[in-house]
Design a protein around this motif. Structure first.
Motif, short mmCIF file in Angstrom:
data_model
loop_
_atom_site.label_atom_id
_atom_site.label_comp_id
_atom_site.label_asym_id
_atom_site.label_seq_id
_atom_site.Cartn_x
_atom_site.Cartn_y
_atom_site.Cartn_z
N CYS A 1 0.89 -1.17 -0.10
CA CYS A 1 -0.05 -0.07 -0.21
C CYS A 1 0.93 1.40 0.11
N VAL A 2 2.05 1.33 1.05
CA VAL A 2 2.86 2.39 1.15
C VAL A 2 3.62 2.53 -0.39
N THR A 3 3.87 1.50 -0.95
CA THR A 3 4.72 1.54 -2.10
C THR A 3 4.06 2.06 -3.16
N ALA A 4 2.77 1.54 -3.43
CA ALA A 4 1.95 2.04 -4.38
C ALA A 4 1.43 3.62 -4.25
N LEU A 5 1.25 3.91 -3.22
CA LEU A 5 1.00 5.32 -2.88
C LEU A 5 2.25 6.39 -3.32
N ALA A 6 3.54 5.85 -2.95
CA ALA A 6 4.75 6.57 -3.33
C ALA A 6 4.76 6.92 -4.71
N VAL A 7 4.20 6.01 -5.69
CA VAL A 7 4.38 6.29 -6.90
C VAL A 7 3.32 6.67 -7.81
N SER A 8 2.16 6.75 -7.13
CA SER A 8 0.78 7.01 -7.47
C SER A 8 0.63 8.27 -8.16
N GLY A 9 1.35 9.10 -7.81
CA GLY A 9 1.01 10.50 -8.41
C GLY A 9 -0.19 11.31 -7.72
N GLN A 10 -0.82 10.33 -6.59
CA GLN A 10 -2.00 11.12 -5.85
C GLN A 10 -1.15 11.99 -4.64
N ASP A 11 -2.17 12.69 -4.09
CA ASP A 11 -1.57 13.07 -2.83
C ASP A 11 -1.32 12.31 -1.65
N THR A 12 -0.16 12.54 -1.33
CA THR A 12 0.46 11.46 -0.08
C THR A 12 0.59 12.03 1.21
N ALA A 13 -0.05 13.18 1.31
CA ALA A 13 0.07 13.70 2.83
C ALA A 13 -0.81 13.04 3.67
N ARG A 14 -1.90 12.93 3.41
CA ARG A 14 -2.93 12.26 4.32
C ARG A 14 -3.61 11.24 3.25
N PHE A 15 -3.82 9.80 3.87
CA PHE A 15 -4.39 8.87 3.21
C PHE A 15 -5.24 7.85 3.99
N VAL A 16 -6.00 7.17 3.43
CA VAL A 16 -6.98 6.12 4.07
C VAL A 16 -6.60 4.83 3.51
N PHE A 17 -6.28 3.77 4.33
CA PHE A 17 -6.05 2.36 3.73
C PHE A 17 -7.43 1.51 3.90
N GLU A 18 -7.88 1.24 2.90
CA GLU A 18 -9.31 0.48 3.02
C GLU A 18 -8.94 -0.96 2.92
N GLY A 19 -7.91 -1.36 2.34
CA GLY A 19 -7.75 -2.79 1.94
C GLY A 19 -8.74 -3.35 0.88
N PHE A 20 -9.16 -4.58 1.21
CA PHE A 20 -10.26 -5.28 0.40
C PHE A 20 -11.78 -4.92 0.70
N LEU A 21 -12.60 -4.35 -0.15
CA LEU A 21 -13.81 -3.92 0.30
C LEU A 21 -14.53 -5.23 0.50
N PRO A 22 -15.49 -5.04 1.46
CA PRO A 22 -16.53 -6.08 1.88
C PRO A 22 -17.09 -6.77 0.51
N VAL A 23 -17.26 -8.00 0.39
CA VAL A 23 -17.87 -8.89 -0.58
C VAL A 23 -19.38 -8.65 -0.64
N ARG B 1 -20.91 -3.53 1.00
CA ARG B 1 -20.10 -2.75 0.01
C ARG B 1 -20.66 -1.45 -0.01
N ARG B 2 -21.94 -1.37 -0.25
CA ARG B 2 -22.56 -0.20 -0.65
C ARG B 2 -22.46 0.57 0.66
N GLU B 3 -22.70 0.37 1.93
CA GLU B 3 -22.38 1.02 2.94
C GLU B 3 -21.10 1.58 3.18
N ARG B 4 -20.07 0.75 2.79
CA ARG B 4 -18.61 1.19 3.12
C ARG B 4 -18.44 2.36 2.23
N LEU B 5 -18.92 2.21 0.62
CA LEU B 5 -18.73 3.29 -0.36
C LEU B 5 -19.52 4.40 0.02
#
Length: 281
Positions: A115-137, A142-146
């Motif tokens: 997750c951190v490796t991807a964030l570093a090369v994403s070109g997105q804002d890296t100052a503050r982020f949220v890690f959600e992992g896998f969405l509920p099945v 899933r609807r509620e989480r989104l």
């Protein structure tokens, strides 16, 4: 005297990224607790090591008690996942909680994290982020989480398997709009690594015509400031999603419902009723 539980990061793809301390820890411990012993066996073979192994993945906590009992008896254990830092979106998390509750020494042996490796090369804002992992099945969860993430201003990171990527991209597009920026990181550090910054709509269209291959990290831009600060009322779905997140963090349902109700038009009872009905269904 009790032994030590080492939480050992392993390379996320390229074995040449193996830190010396990781290899040394595997060599020094009495046994290895692995997510999948077949994957870890290949890693140990690469290092020229032979160690007793136990899998903690399937019914992790049943095996977790046996692992902790061995450590309490004086053995040292290296716990590792298939790739990256264990216990992040991984059932080893509970073993660490139980180890600390039992007074067992837990030592991190850090390394790569997808997750951190991807964030570093994403070109997105890296100052503050949220890690959600896998969405509920389940569709409702899933609807509620989104819905809960709808006005999240921070960069959001998801994991996804190839066979679920198309459906997830469609769900994200529906929830956040086709123009939301996203970076798809595929097979990080491996031979076929790809890093593509695009939009949700373009990504969904691309993979509708192309078979997804490999493991993905999706790094999605947060909500625009205008949306995040719009002051739109919280929906019941979002409030229930917040309560579920609080429950996952260890809060009892009644307390989770009470906290999630704050600042909304919904009562603790309304949210609690939805929580219970969701569990029963």
């Amino acid at each position: 005297m009790a032994g030590t539980l080492y939480i050992v990061a392993t390379p996320i793809g390229n074995l040449e990224d193996m830190p010396p301390r990781v290899a040394a820890t595997f060599g020094a411990v009495d046994f290895v607790a692995a997510e999948d012993t077949r994957v870890t066996l290949r890693l140990l073979n690469y290092l020229g090591l032979k160690k007793p192994m136990v899998s903690y993945y399937e019914h992790a906590l049943h095996h977790g008690q046996a692992i902790l009992a061995r450590i309490e008896a004086g053995e040292n254990c290296a716990l590792c996942s298939d790739a990256g830092m264990p216990c992040i979106s991984d059932p080893g998390e509970q073993i660490v909680k139980d180890a600390l509750d039992r007074g067992i020494r837990v030592v991190p042996v850090p390394g790569a994290s997808a997750c951190v490796t991807a964030l570093a090369v994403s070109g997105q804002d890296t100052a503050r982020f949220v890690f959600e992992g896998f969405l509920p099945v389940p569709r409702r969860e899933r609807r509620e989480r989104l819905e809960f993430l709808k006005n999240e201003p921070r960069t959001v990171i998801f994991y996804e398997a190839p066979h679920k990527l198309r459906a997830t991209l469609n769900d994200l597009t529906e929830a956040f709009g086709a123009d939301r920026s996203v970076t798809l990181c595929r097979e990080l550090t491996k031979l076929h690594e790809e890093i593509t910054k695009t939009t949700l709509g373009q990504a969904a269209a691309c993979y509708a015509a192309q078979e997804p291959r490999g493991e993905y990290v999706l790094v999605m831009a947060g909500a625009p400031e205008s949306a995040a600060a719009s002051g739109e009322p919280v929906t019941l779905e979002a409030a229930v999603a917040a309560a579920r997140a609080l429950m996952e963090a260890g809060n009892p349902p009644a307390l989770a419902a009470k906290q999630a109700a704050k600042g909304t038009e919904f009562s603790k009872g309304e949210i609690y009723k939805e929580l219970i009905s969701g569990k029963e269904s």
